[in-house]
Each structure stands twice: as structure tokens, then as C-alpha cells.
Write a protein that holds these residues in place. Structure first.
Motif, PDB file in Angstrom:
ATOM      1  N   ILE A 262       0.844  -1.202   0.000  1.00 54.34           N
ATOM      2  CA  ILE A 262       0.000   0.000   0.000  1.00 54.34           C
ATOM      3  C   ILE A 262       0.880   1.252   0.000  1.00 54.34           C
ATOM      4  O   ILE A 262       0.610   2.222  -0.721  1.00 54.34           O
ATOM      5  N   ALA A 263       1.951   1.230   0.788  1.00 55.46           N
ATOM      6  CA  ALA A 263       2.881   2.363   0.799  1.00 55.46           C
ATOM      7  C   ALA A 263       3.530   2.544  -0.570  1.00 55.46           C
ATOM      8  O   ALA A 263       3.646   3.668  -1.073  1.00 55.46           O
ATOM      9  N   TYR A 264       3.934   1.444  -1.185  1.00 52.08           N
ATOM     10  CA  TYR A 264       4.569   1.527  -2.500  1.00 52.08           C
ATOM     11  C   TYR A 264       3.621   2.120  -3.534  1.00 52.08           C
ATOM     12  O   TYR A 264       3.999   2.986  -4.322  1.00 52.08           O
ATOM     13  N   VAL A 265       2.380   1.632  -3.540  1.00 59.79           N
ATOM     14  CA  VAL A 265       1.417   2.078  -4.555  1.00 59.79           C
ATOM     15  C   VAL A 265       0.975   3.514  -4.303  1.00 59.79           C
ATOM     16  O   VAL A 265       0.795   4.301  -5.235  1.00 59.79           O
ATOM     17  N   GLY A 266       0.825   3.889  -3.029  1.00 62.12           N
ATOM     18  CA  GLY A 266       0.290   5.215  -2.719  1.00 62.12           C
ATOM     19  C   GLY A 266       1.313   6.326  -2.657  1.00 62.12           C
ATOM     20  O   GLY A 266       1.028   7.470  -3.030  1.00 62.12           O
ATOM     21  N   ILE A 267       2.544   6.003  -2.205  1.00 59.95           N
ATOM     22  CA  ILE A 267       3.532   7.047  -1.974  1.00 59.95           C
ATOM     23  C   ILE A 267       4.334   7.382  -3.227  1.00 59.95           C
ATOM     24  O   ILE A 267       4.643   8.547  -3.498  1.00 59.95           O
ATOM     25  N   ALA A 268       4.687   6.367  -4.024  1.00 62.89           N
ATOM     26  CA  ALA A 268       5.578   6.593  -5.162  1.00 62.89           C
ATOM     27  C   ALA A 268       5.070   7.654  -6.135  1.00 62.89           C
ATOM     28  O   ALA A 268       5.852   8.525  -6.560  1.00 62.89           O
ATOM     29  N   PRO A 269       3.782   7.659  -6.536  1.00 61.09           N
ATOM     30  CA  PRO A 269       3.341   8.708  -7.466  1.00 61.09           C
ATOM     31  C   PRO A 269       3.433  10.107  -6.875  1.00 61.09           C
ATOM     32  O   PRO A 269       3.718  11.070  -7.587  1.00 61.09           O
ATOM     33  N   VAL A 270       3.185  10.244  -5.578  1.00 59.70           N
ATOM     34  CA  VAL A 270       3.278  11.560  -4.938  1.00 59.70           C
ATOM     35  C   VAL A 270       4.711  12.066  -5.003  1.00 59.70           C
ATOM     36  O   VAL A 270       4.973  13.230  -5.346  1.00 59.70           O
ATOM     37  N   VAL A 271       5.655  11.189  -4.686  1.00 62.59           N
ATOM     38  CA  VAL A 271       7.065  11.579  -4.742  1.00 62.59           C
ATOM     39  C   VAL A 271       7.478  11.879  -6.172  1.00 62.59           C
ATOM     40  O   VAL A 271       8.182  12.858  -6.453  1.00 62.59           O
ATOM     41  N   GLY A 272       7.017  11.047  -7.116  1.00 64.42           N
ATOM     42  CA  GLY A 272       7.364  11.266  -8.513  1.00 64.42           C
ATOM     43  C   GLY A 272       6.898  12.609  -9.037  1.00 64.42           C
ATOM     44  O   GLY A 272       7.530  13.199  -9.916  1.00 64.42           O
ATOM     45  N   ALA A 273       5.814  13.126  -8.481  1.00 66.20           N
ATOM     46  CA  ALA A 273       5.285  14.407  -8.939  1.00 66.20           C
ATOM     47  C   ALA A 273       6.206  15.561  -8.577  1.00 66.20           C
ATOM     48  O   ALA A 273       6.223  16.594  -9.252  1.00 66.20           O
TER      49      ALA A 273
ATOM     50  N   PHE B 267       5.320   1.049   7.962  1.00 64.61           N
ATOM     51  CA  PHE B 267       4.781   1.986   6.981  1.00 64.61           C
ATOM     52  C   PHE B 267       5.786   3.109   6.708  1.00 64.61           C
ATOM     53  O   PHE B 267       6.015   3.484   5.542  1.00 64.61           O
ATOM     54  N   VAL B 268       6.397   3.653   7.760  1.00 66.00           N
ATOM     55  CA  VAL B 268       7.389   4.720   7.570  1.00 66.00           C
ATOM     56  C   VAL B 268       8.571   4.203   6.755  1.00 66.00           C
ATOM     57  O   VAL B 268       9.043   4.861   5.810  1.00 66.00           O
ATOM     58  N   LEU B 269       9.063   3.004   7.104  1.00 66.71           N
ATOM     59  CA  LEU B 269      10.187   2.416   6.400  1.00 66.71           C
ATOM     60  C   LEU B 269       9.879   2.225   4.916  1.00 66.71           C
ATOM     61  O   LEU B 269      10.663   2.615   4.034  1.00 66.71           O
ATOM     62  N   GLN B 270       8.713   1.649   4.628  1.00 66.77           N
ATOM     63  CA  GLN B 270       8.368   1.360   3.235  1.00 66.77           C
ATOM     64  C   GLN B 270       7.984   2.621   2.471  1.00 66.77           C
ATOM     65  O   GLN B 270       8.188   2.690   1.254  1.00 66.77           O
ATOM     66  N   ALA B 271       7.424   3.621   3.149  1.00 65.66           N
ATOM     67  CA  ALA B 271       7.144   4.892   2.490  1.00 65.66           C
ATOM     68  C   ALA B 271       8.455   5.535   2.030  1.00 65.66           C
ATOM     69  O   ALA B 271       8.541   6.086   0.921  1.00 65.66           O
ATOM     70  N   CYS B 272       9.481   5.462   2.876  1.00 66.37           N
ATOM     71  CA  CYS B 272      10.788   5.987   2.477  1.00 66.37           C
ATOM     72  C   CYS B 272      11.369   5.190   1.312  1.00 66.37           C
ATOM     73  O   CYS B 272      11.967   5.760   0.390  1.00 66.37           O
ATOM     74  N   SER B 273      11.188   3.878   1.333  1.00 64.46           N
ATOM     75  CA  SER B 273      11.663   3.051   0.217  1.00 64.46           C
ATOM     76  C   SER B 273      10.915   3.385  -1.060  1.00 64.46           C
ATOM     77  O   SER B 273      11.496   3.394  -2.156  1.00 64.46           O
ATOM     78  N   ALA B 274       9.603   3.659  -0.937  1.00 61.97           N
ATOM     79  CA  ALA B 274       8.801   4.025  -2.104  1.00 61.97           C
ATOM     80  C   ALA B 274       9.247   5.349  -2.693  1.00 61.97           C
ATOM     81  O   ALA B 274       9.056   5.600  -3.883  1.00 61.97           O
ATOM     82  N   ALA B 275       9.841   6.214  -1.882  1.00 64.00           N
ATOM     83  CA  ALA B 275      10.384   7.477  -2.371  1.00 64.00           C
ATOM     84  C   ALA B 275      11.810   7.286  -2.896  1.00 64.00           C
ATOM     85  O   ALA B 275      12.199   7.868  -3.917  1.00 64.00           O
ATOM     86  N   PHE B 276      12.599   6.453  -2.203  1.00 63.96           N
ATOM     87  CA  PHE B 276      14.011   6.289  -2.534  1.00 63.96           C
ATOM     88  C   PHE B 276      14.202   5.544  -3.851  1.00 63.96           C
ATOM     89  O   PHE B 276      14.947   5.998  -4.734  1.00 63.96           O
TER      90      PHE B 276
END
Length: 444
Positions: free
Chosen positions: A56-67, A106-115
Motif C-alpha cells: 500500500i505504501a509503494y502504490v500510494g507514496i511513489a506517485p506523490v514523490v514522482g510528482a 509503513f514509515v520504512l516502506q514509504a521511504c523506500s517508495a520514495a528512494f
């Protein structure tokens, strides 16, 4: 294939990737043991929920960071994400409630989804030559495969002398090492575009551009096929070996090593193969192989119990085909974007491909527990077949990178012509995404 390592910047980034992967691998082992300490027999539920939170973190966070990644300084951004992940790793040994595990994961994977997508989008700028970049993609695939083999072995060795809580310290060390390696090099800056549109528009821009590109729609469909094969291996290997074949823990490790070995063999072969065969042919062949292997092994599992050698052959072939689908994907993303739009497109790939895993992980687990392994293999073969069929339908066989065309319909001074000043109204350029023209071109 080692040529990219002669580039100092890439060498440091590759070592940073290896460090962070080893840290993540140690955390995976330690998290399982922590879940058992907190939940006992319900540890599987805890791990399953943590895996769902990760996706869920990967799917939800990555597009926000990509923007917004194109307008952020890459090196400080990547270093900050590594340091946050290190702090999470150091915090995990001190939790005593399951909900705390979920928050930290969630925090760890949200950072991975951004990194991860930001890191991946940087490599094409560091290695602009396509052959060298292809070799770098294979090196990255090898790093991921080696991590799956080395991290459990390293964790097992460490656990003979330390408590599993100390494995989280190893996780922190891996992320700190990654941060130090990133800060030791100068990264090319992203070419930021002027901010346009609202938050929702900017957040979904990468996904919309991705889905507007035929070759990337085909890649996404084949990511579904790869996720079907990968989920079968990751979720059900232990069930196939222990319940289906009567093997032990060593046999489980060997089976996973066979899958990883197949993936590494493909990674070694692909750079030379892609010099002579198109990306489309290789990726479609990998998808077709996944369908065939899943279906054949499913039919064999339905009619026999003496399956040790077919099982290992199937897992080896799944690894080969899995890598054949995933490794060339970065070449397609690079070809379909310019420098400024690349972070958003890599983030879209990261989010959409993990959405496929979010479907196949629970499907594979639920089917394996309710209808048996043979039926699970056949259903996943059908999922992979659907992805393959969609890819054939949406990815044109004549997928040329350079397109000659005429712009008689555009007036002098149009932004697209201004962006390609000097080329004239009749010119050629690469088929990539651009906000200014229906075909999304770029000067080439």
C-alpha cells in the motif's frame, strides 16, 4: 557487464544499493522473529499485514514523490531517506506492541517508495550510453538476486552469536553506508519543469503519461505476468516443499536459490542478447515462458507426487523468465522519457508494478490454502496469460524509437516547434512523452 563500475559515480551508487539491500534483507529476517516474539502462532497474520502495508505504501507514496522529485535536490533527498530508514531500523528492537510494528513498517516502506524510483531515475543520467545502462540494469538485477541469497545466510551466521534484535542494527548500518556512499558523489541534477496544475494533477501525471505510452502499457501487462510467477515462488515455495514434497528447511532454501540462480543467469545473458534482439521480443518471450512453466508444472502437480526434479527445473525456468521480463524495463522507461519527466515515470512504474503484486500476493496465498497447489499454479498461469495477451494487443510490433513526421498543422511559434528549434516542421525525434504534442515526442 562490469563496465558500468568503471564510472565512479555509478560504482558508489551501486554499492549504496547493495548496502541498502543487505540492510533490508537483515530486517526481513529479524521482522519475522520479532513478529513471532510478539504474536506467537499469529505471527503469520502480523507478517501478512506488514506485507500488505508495504505494498500500500509503494502504490500510494511513489506517485506523490514522482510528482515533485524533479524539483528536489537528488543527493540530499536520497541521503535523508536513507537516514530515516536507519532510524526506523534502530527503533524496531524496542517495540512491544504490534501496532507499533505496523507504524514503523509503513514509515520504512514509504521511504523506500520514495528512494527506489528516484534512485532508478538517476542512473540513466549517470550512464547516458544505452549499452552501458543495459549492463547496469543487469547488475542491479544481480544485486537483488544476491540479496535474496546472501541476507538470509548472513542473518543465520549472525544469529549464532547475537540476539535477533541486533540484526536491526545491521539494517541501520546498511542504510547509513548507503547514505555515505550517495553523499560521496555528485549527482546530475533533475531538470525541473515549471509547476503546473493542482496537487492531484501533478500526482497522477506520471501514471497518466505511463498509461498513454503503448510500450509501457505492454510492460505493465507483462509485470502482471511476472508478479503471478514471482508470487507463486515467494508465497508458496515453503508450502510446495514442506507439504507437497515432504522436504525440510534446507530444501526450501535450495528451491529459492534455484529461482534466484535462474534470474541471475538471465541477468548475465541479457546485455549481449539485447544487442541483437528487441526489448519487446525478449520481454514477450519471458512472459510466454512464465505462462508455459506455470501451466505445465500445474498439470504435472495434478497428476503426480514425484516432482523433485520437475520442481527445480520449473523454479529455474521461472527465475529465467522473471528476469527476462523485469530487467529490460528500465530501457523502456529511459526511452519513453526525457530527463525532467523521468522521475515521475519511474515512480509510476514502481507504483503500478507493485499494484500487480498487491493482487497476486493474496491471490496466490488464498488459492494455495483453499484449492491446492495444482489449481493455484493453473490459475496463476491464466493470470500471466491475460497479461501476455494484453501486452500483445497494446504494444505495437513496429515500436520504433525514432519517428519521422511533419508538423504542417502547427503555426510558427508553437511551443512544440520552439522546443525543437532548428529541426523544422519536418523532422524526426524519439517517441517519448511531452506535454505539447499528441504523440509525445522529443528531439532526438
Amino acid at each position: 557487464m562490469l563496465a558500468p563500475l568503471s564510472n565512479r559515480t555509478y560504482r558508489h551508487l551501486f554499492l549504496a544499493l547493495v548496502g541498502s539491500l543487505l540492510g533490508t534483507g537483515l530486517a526481513t529476517v529479524a521482522l519475522g522473529l520479532l513478529a513471532y516474539e510478539l504474536a506467537g502462532a499469529e505471527a503469520g497474520v502480523v507478517l501478512g499485514t506488514a506485507l500488505a502495508i508495504k505494498m500500500i505504501a509503494y502504490v500510494g507514496i511513489a506517485p506523490v514523490v514522482g510528482a515533485y522529485a524533479a524539483s528536489l535536490p537528488r543527493r540530499p533527498f536520497l541521503v535523508a531517506l536513507d537516514l530515516v530508514r536507519a532510524l526506523v531500523g534502530l527503533s524496531l528492537p524496542f517495540v512491544d506492541q504490534i501496532w507499533q510494528v505496523y507504524v514503523l513498517i509503513f514509515v520504512l516502506q514509504a521511504c523506500s517508495a520514495a528512494f527506489t524510483p528516484t534512485f532508478q531515475a538517476t542512473i540513466p543520467d549517470v550512464l547516458p550510453d544505452e549499452r552501458t545502462y543495459t549492463q547496469a540494469l543487469s547488475l542491479s538485477r544481480l544485486a537483488y538476486d544476491l540479496e535474496s541469497l546472501v541476507s538470509p545466510a548472513l542473518a543465520a551466521l549472525l544469529l549464532t552469536v547475537i540476539s535477533f534484535h541486533w540484526l536491526f542494527a545491521g539494517t541501520a548500518i546498511g542504510f547509513v553506508a548507503s547514505a555515505l556512499l550517495v553523499v560521496s558523489v555528485t549527482l546530475p541534477g533533475a531538470l525541473a519543469k515549471p509547476s503546473t496544475g493542482g496537487v492531484l494533477d501533478r500526482t497522477t501525471l506520471g501514471v497518466r503519461r505511463y498509461l498513454a505510452t503503448p510500450r509501457l502499457r505492454g510492460l505493465l501487462a507483462l509485470n502482471l505476468a511476472a508478479a503471478a510467477g514471482g508470487a507463486m515462488v515467494i508465497v508458496n515455495t515453503v508450502v510446495v516443499v514442506r507439504a507437497g514434497l515432504g522436504g525440510g528447511d534446507t530444501d526450501v532454501a535450495l528451491a529459492l536459490a534455484v529461482f534466484g540462480g535462474g534470474s541471475m543467469a538471465a541477468a548475465f545473458t541479457l546485455p549481449r542478447l539485447l544487442d541483437h534482439v528487441s526489448d519487446r521480443s525478449v520481454i514477450l518471450a519471458g512472459g510466454a515462458g512464465l505462462v508455459v512453466v506455470l501451466a505445465l508444472f500445474g498439470l504435472m502437480a495434478a497428476g503426480s507426487t514425484a516432482l523433485w526434479w520437475p520442481f527445480h527445473v520449473a523454479w529455474l525456468c521461472l527465475g529465467l523468465c522473471y528476469s527476462a521480463v523485469l530487467t529490460p524495463g528500465g530501457r523502456l522507461l529511459r526511452r519513453s522519457s526525457d530527463e525532467a519527466g523521468r522521475p515521475a515515470l519511474f515512480a509510476a512504474q514502481f507504483a503500478l508494478s507493485h499494484a500487480c503484486w498487491l493482487l497476486t500476493y493474496p491471490l496466490s496465498g488464498w488459492l494455495g490454502a483453499t484449492v491446492g497447489l495444482a489449481a493455484t499454479l493453473l490459475v496463476l498461469a491464466l493470470v500471466a496469460l491475460a497479461g501476455l495477451a494484453i501486452a500483445f494487443a497494446v504494444w505495437p510490433a513496429d515500436d520504433r524509437e525514432i519517428l519521422p513526421h511533419m508538423h504542417d498543422d502547427l503555426p510558427d511559434g508553437h511551443p512544440h516547434l520552439a522546443a525543437h528549434a532548428g529541426l523544422g516542421k519536418q523532422h524526426t525525434h524519439a517517441y517519448v512523452i511531452d506535454d505539447l504534442h499528441r504523440r509525445w515526442p522529443r528531439a532526438g
